[in-house]
Design a protein around this motif. Sequence first.
Motif, PDB file in Angstrom:
ATOM      1  N   VAL A 182       0.848  -1.189   0.000  1.00  0.00           N
ATOM      2  CA  VAL A 182       0.000   0.000   0.000  1.00  0.00           C
ATOM      3  C   VAL A 182       0.888   1.245   0.000  1.00  0.00           C
ATOM      4  CG1 VAL A 182      -1.759   1.307   1.255  1.00  0.00           C
ATOM      5  CG2 VAL A 182      -1.863  -1.197   1.190  1.00  0.00           C
ATOM      6  N   PHE A 183       0.490   2.232  -0.810  1.00  0.00           N
ATOM      7  CA  PHE A 183       1.229   3.489  -0.911  1.00  0.00           C
ATOM      8  C   PHE A 183       0.249   4.646  -0.778  1.00  0.00           C
ATOM      9  CE2 PHE A 183       3.326   0.187  -3.266  1.00  0.00           C
ATOM     10  CZ  PHE A 183       4.643   0.277  -2.842  1.00  0.00           C
ATOM     11  N   ASN A 184       0.552   5.577   0.108  1.00  0.00           N
ATOM     12  CA  ASN A 184      -0.323   6.713   0.400  1.00  0.00           C
ATOM     13  C   ASN A 184       0.239   8.016  -0.150  1.00  0.00           C
ATOM     14  OD1 ASN A 184      -2.591   5.956   2.531  1.00  0.00           O
ATOM     15  ND2 ASN A 184      -0.786   4.757   3.032  1.00  0.00           N
ATOM     16  N   SER A 185      -0.654   8.908  -0.538  1.00  0.00           N
ATOM     17  CA  SER A 185      -0.264  10.278  -0.858  1.00  0.00           C
ATOM     18  C   SER A 185       0.242  10.984   0.394  1.00  0.00           C
ATOM     19  CB  SER A 185      -1.458  11.062  -1.402  1.00  0.00           C
ATOM     20  OG  SER A 185      -1.793  10.651  -2.694  1.00  0.00           O
ATOM     21  N   ASN A 186       0.972  12.064   0.174  1.00  0.00           N
ATOM     22  CA  ASN A 186       1.343  12.926   1.291  1.00  0.00           C
ATOM     23  C   ASN A 186       0.128  13.675   1.820  1.00  0.00           C
ATOM     24  OD1 ASN A 186       4.102  12.477   1.633  1.00  0.00           O
ATOM     25  ND2 ASN A 186       4.662  13.936   0.030  1.00  0.00           N
ATOM     26  N   ASP A 187       0.253  14.167   3.039  1.00  0.00           N
ATOM     27  CA  ASP A 187      -0.733  15.091   3.589  1.00  0.00           C
ATOM     28  C   ASP A 187      -0.614  16.457   2.923  1.00  0.00           C
ATOM     29  OD1 ASP A 187      -2.102  13.634   5.672  1.00  0.00           O
ATOM     30  OD2 ASP A 187      -0.251  13.674   6.822  1.00  0.00           O
ATOM     31  N   GLN A 188      -1.669  17.248   3.080  1.00  0.00           N
ATOM     32  CA  GLN A 188      -1.564  18.672   2.834  1.00  0.00           C
ATOM     33  C   GLN A 188      -1.255  19.310   4.183  1.00  0.00           C
ATOM     34  OE1 GLN A 188      -5.388  19.300   0.476  1.00  0.00           O
ATOM     35  NE2 GLN A 188      -3.968  20.647  -0.584  1.00  0.00           N
ATOM     36  N   TYR A 189      -0.094  19.922   4.303  1.00  0.00           N
ATOM     37  CA  TYR A 189       0.369  20.383   5.604  1.00  0.00           C
ATOM     38  C   TYR A 189      -0.129  21.787   5.921  1.00  0.00           C
ATOM     39  CZ  TYR A 189       3.298  16.272   5.619  1.00  0.00           C
ATOM     40  OH  TYR A 189       3.725  14.967   5.614  1.00  0.00           O
ATOM     41  N   PRO A 190      -0.671  21.991   7.135  1.00  0.00           N
ATOM     42  CA  PRO A 190      -1.211  23.298   7.512  1.00  0.00           C
ATOM     43  C   PRO A 190      -0.111  24.299   7.846  1.00  0.00           C
ATOM     44  CG  PRO A 190      -1.350  21.778   9.365  1.00  0.00           C
ATOM     45  CD  PRO A 190      -0.838  20.983   8.193  1.00  0.00           C
ATOM     46  N   ILE A 191      -0.428  25.561   7.641  1.00  0.00           N
ATOM     47  CA  ILE A 191       0.459  26.657   8.076  1.00  0.00           C
ATOM     48  C   ILE A 191      -0.139  27.278   9.332  1.00  0.00           C
ATOM     49  CG2 ILE A 191       1.458  28.891   7.444  1.00  0.00           C
ATOM     50  CD1 ILE A 191       1.334  27.946   4.510  1.00  0.00           C
ATOM     51  N   SER A 192      -1.302  27.867   9.204  1.00  0.00           N
ATOM     52  CA  SER A 192      -2.110  28.342  10.329  1.00  0.00           C
ATOM     53  C   SER A 192      -3.437  28.808   9.736  1.00  0.00           C
ATOM     54  CB  SER A 192      -1.431  29.492  11.090  1.00  0.00           C
ATOM     55  OG  SER A 192      -1.295  30.622  10.247  1.00  0.00           O
ATOM     56  N   ALA A 193      -4.416  29.091  10.647  1.00  0.00           N
ATOM     57  CA  ALA A 193      -5.756  29.457  10.178  1.00  0.00           C
ATOM     58  C   ALA A 193      -6.213  28.436   9.134  1.00  0.00           C
ATOM     59  CB  ALA A 193      -5.761  30.885   9.650  1.00  0.00           C
ATOM     60  N   ASP A 194      -6.609  28.921   7.936  1.00  0.00           N
ATOM     61  CA  ASP A 194      -7.042  27.970   6.907  1.00  0.00           C
ATOM     62  C   ASP A 194      -6.001  27.819   5.799  1.00  0.00           C
ATOM     63  OD1 ASP A 194      -7.285  30.465   5.806  1.00  0.00           O
ATOM     64  OD2 ASP A 194      -9.202  30.077   4.819  1.00  0.00           O
ATOM     65  N   SER A 195      -4.756  28.218   6.094  1.00  0.00           N
ATOM     66  CA  SER A 195      -3.696  28.172   5.080  1.00  0.00           C
ATOM     67  C   SER A 195      -2.972  26.828   5.094  1.00  0.00           C
ATOM     68  CB  SER A 195      -2.672  29.290   5.333  1.00  0.00           C
ATOM     69  OG  SER A 195      -3.297  30.551   5.256  1.00  0.00           O
ATOM     70  N   THR A 196      -2.658  26.345   3.916  1.00  0.00           N
ATOM     71  CA  THR A 196      -1.870  25.113   3.787  1.00  0.00           C
ATOM     72  C   THR A 196      -0.707  25.341   2.841  1.00  0.00           C
ATOM     73  OG1 THR A 196      -3.266  24.337   1.968  1.00  0.00           O
ATOM     74  CG2 THR A 196      -3.871  23.610   4.186  1.00  0.00           C
ATOM     75  N   MET A 197       0.313  24.523   2.993  1.00  0.00           N
ATOM     76  CA  MET A 197       1.432  24.571   2.064  1.00  0.00           C
ATOM     77  C   MET A 197       0.992  23.965   0.736  1.00  0.00           C
ATOM     78  SD  MET A 197       4.569  23.419   4.563  1.00  0.00           S
ATOM     79  CE  MET A 197       5.810  23.867   3.347  1.00  0.00           C
ATOM     80  N   PRO A 198       1.595  24.385  -0.380  1.00  0.00           N
ATOM     81  CA  PRO A 198       1.256  23.775  -1.670  1.00  0.00           C
ATOM     82  C   PRO A 198       1.478  22.265  -1.613  1.00  0.00           C
ATOM     83  CG  PRO A 198       2.588  25.737  -2.000  1.00  0.00           C
ATOM     84  CD  PRO A 198       2.600  25.466  -0.528  1.00  0.00           C
ATOM     85  N   PHE A 199       0.560  21.517  -2.179  1.00  0.00           N
ATOM     86  CA  PHE A 199       0.637  20.062  -2.111  1.00  0.00           C
ATOM     87  C   PHE A 199       1.818  19.543  -2.922  1.00  0.00           C
ATOM     88  CE2 PHE A 199      -0.521  15.886  -3.980  1.00  0.00           C
ATOM     89  CZ  PHE A 199      -0.501  15.143  -2.814  1.00  0.00           C
ATOM     90  N   GLN A 200       2.538  18.590  -2.320  1.00  0.00           N
ATOM     91  CA  GLN A 200       3.621  17.877  -3.007  1.00  0.00           C
ATOM     92  C   GLN A 200       3.333  16.393  -2.883  1.00  0.00           C
ATOM     93  OE1 GLN A 200       6.516  18.582  -4.602  1.00  0.00           O
ATOM     94  NE2 GLN A 200       6.659  20.809  -4.405  1.00  0.00           N
ATOM     95  N   GLN A 201       3.196  15.718  -4.008  1.00  0.00           N
ATOM     96  CA  GLN A 201       2.864  14.301  -3.976  1.00  0.00           C
ATOM     97  C   GLN A 201       4.041  13.460  -3.465  1.00  0.00           C
ATOM     98  OE1 GLN A 201       1.003  12.004  -3.366  1.00  0.00           O
ATOM     99  NE2 GLN A 201      -0.216  11.614  -5.212  1.00  0.00           N
ATOM    100  N   HIS A 202       3.709  12.395  -2.711  1.00  0.00           N
ATOM    101  CA  HIS A 202       4.736  11.444  -2.279  1.00  0.00           C
ATOM    102  C   HIS A 202       5.321  10.801  -3.529  1.00  0.00           C
ATOM    103  CE1 HIS A 202       6.832   8.197  -0.321  1.00  0.00           C
ATOM    104  NE2 HIS A 202       6.465   8.653   0.870  1.00  0.00           N
ATOM    105  N   ARG A 203       6.638  10.826  -3.611  1.00  0.00           N
ATOM    106  CA  ARG A 203       7.290  10.390  -4.845  1.00  0.00           C
ATOM    107  C   ARG A 203       7.085   8.906  -5.147  1.00  0.00           C
ATOM    108  NH1 ARG A 203       6.989  15.442  -5.161  1.00  0.00           N
ATOM    109  NH2 ARG A 203       8.833  16.721  -5.473  1.00  0.00           N
ATOM    110  N   ASP A 204       6.844   8.096  -4.133  1.00  0.00           N
ATOM    111  CA  ASP A 204       6.715   6.659  -4.384  1.00  0.00           C
ATOM    112  C   ASP A 204       5.393   6.315  -5.072  1.00  0.00           C
ATOM    113  OD1 ASP A 204       9.213   6.126  -3.335  1.00  0.00           O
ATOM    114  OD2 ASP A 204       8.463   5.787  -1.313  1.00  0.00           O
ATOM    115  N   ILE A 205       4.293   6.886  -4.593  1.00  0.00           N
ATOM    116  CA  ILE A 205       3.012   6.631  -5.258  1.00  0.00           C
ATOM    117  C   ILE A 205       3.026   7.254  -6.652  1.00  0.00           C
ATOM    118  CG2 ILE A 205       1.809   8.620  -4.254  1.00  0.00           C
ATOM    119  CD1 ILE A 205      -0.733   6.925  -4.168  1.00  0.00           C
ATOM    120  N   LEU A 206       3.723   8.355  -6.806  1.00  0.00           N
ATOM    121  CA  LEU A 206       3.855   8.984  -8.121  1.00  0.00           C
ATOM    122  C   LEU A 206       4.638   8.082  -9.070  1.00  0.00           C
ATOM    123  CD1 LEU A 206       3.137  11.808  -9.372  1.00  0.00           C
ATOM    124  CD2 LEU A 206       5.507  12.414  -8.930  1.00  0.00           C
ATOM    125  N   PHE A 207       5.737   7.514  -8.586  1.00  0.00           N
ATOM    126  CA  PHE A 207       6.584   6.628  -9.383  1.00  0.00           C
ATOM    127  C   PHE A 207       5.823   5.405  -9.869  1.00  0.00           C
ATOM    128  CE2 PHE A 207       9.549   2.953  -9.392  1.00  0.00           C
ATOM    129  CZ  PHE A 207      10.462   3.366 -10.346  1.00  0.00           C
TER     130      PHE A 207
END
Length: 432
Positions: free
Chosen positions: A29-54
């Motif tokens: 099983v391979f999972n995507s990365n999380d969308q990581y929070p900054i604060s309030a309703d802000s999140t960092m730009p999504f970066q896919q886990h390289r293994d599921i992408l591969f």
Amino acid sequence: MKYHPIDNALYIKNRKNFMAQMQPKSLAVFNSNDQYPISADSTMPFQQHRDILFLSGVDQEESILLLFPEAADAKNREVLFLKETNDHIAVWEGEKLTKDRALVVSGIKTVYWLSEFEKVFFELMTQADTIYFNTNEHYRQSVETETREDRFIKHTKEKFPAHSWAKSNPILQRLRSVKDAIEIDLLQTACNITEKGFRRILNFVKPGVWEYEIEAEFMHEFLRNRSKGFAYTPIVASGNNANVLHYIENNQQCKKGDLILLDVGAEYANYSSDMTRTIPVDGKFTKRQREVYNAVLHVKNEATKMLVPGAFWKEYHVEVGKLMTSELLKLKLIDKADVKNENPDWPAYKKYFMHGTSHHMGLDTHDYGILWEPMKANMVFTVEPGIYIPEEGFGIRLEDDVVIQKKGAPFNLMGNIPIEADEIEALMHSKS
């Protein structure tokens, strides 16, 4: 995505190669990365886990890939689970993968919505004896955040305590380190975008410019060529800033007579490029700067020739150390007594060249690869020697990305990016 569609033959091949190395009666099983929070309703730009992408080409959050070569029902041997999309999501976030589109991207016919995962997973686990967990075992990893994979592993061990488990990472380390022709083309595209950025700043740099302005010029060129931006945090280090190996503030003014060390690389389709060039702010190297520059270039060129099938990373670095020692002696930065009395664990050359020369390149800037196993054709490495002289107010590093060939010298993916001192000066003085 900004990048052009990628032939799903790459992902079909990658899954086939991975499953060929799985134990009997096992699933992975391979999972995507999380969308990581900054604060309030802000999140960092999504970066896919390289293994599921591969393994799938799926570049979307909240996705899961399940591989089970011996599933009782053939349709469940390759399965994708995706976040269910709808018109509301399309309006607020843009289109997500539909089941039909996921087939085109990945080559996987069986696609469920994520809400069905627990039910399908339980059914398939009753047929399996072993589950492969996707742990992060990269030699540079230093992760403090609990990831989506971590939570999945913890939950699965609690729910299925009688199952054996294995690690997917050793298989992926070997598979990902040897690049497919499609991957090499993607890496070449990333390097070509980096070249465009570098040629742009050669017509931009002059005394008085600020490091962050140079960073902005790179970003402009990268974005306009379908890159998301930098493959890693860029280093734009003028003067003595170049002697801080991971200088990333990029907030100083560039002065006449100084050099600027530029360690930047564009990403393309999640593949990284990694370039370093060192240029004079006023377009002209001093005699001493050119001496050191040519010494670094010589070491880079000679080190590149050593990257051949069968070579070992550790032994390669020993040989590069010998090359650098010879150059530092010529530059009178060390003397024969320094070499004679050196600590074998920290040779004399390390005073001026304290980092490694090469690392694997690919989906990650410091990509997968098992360092104690011999190099193979189609592995991609950086070559990045440097000489850092704080007492003289400058540091020089030069770096290209190269593909190991079955025979002969590696192929330089950055062969068109100017690097000779004369060419750098000529281009900087040809500003329109």
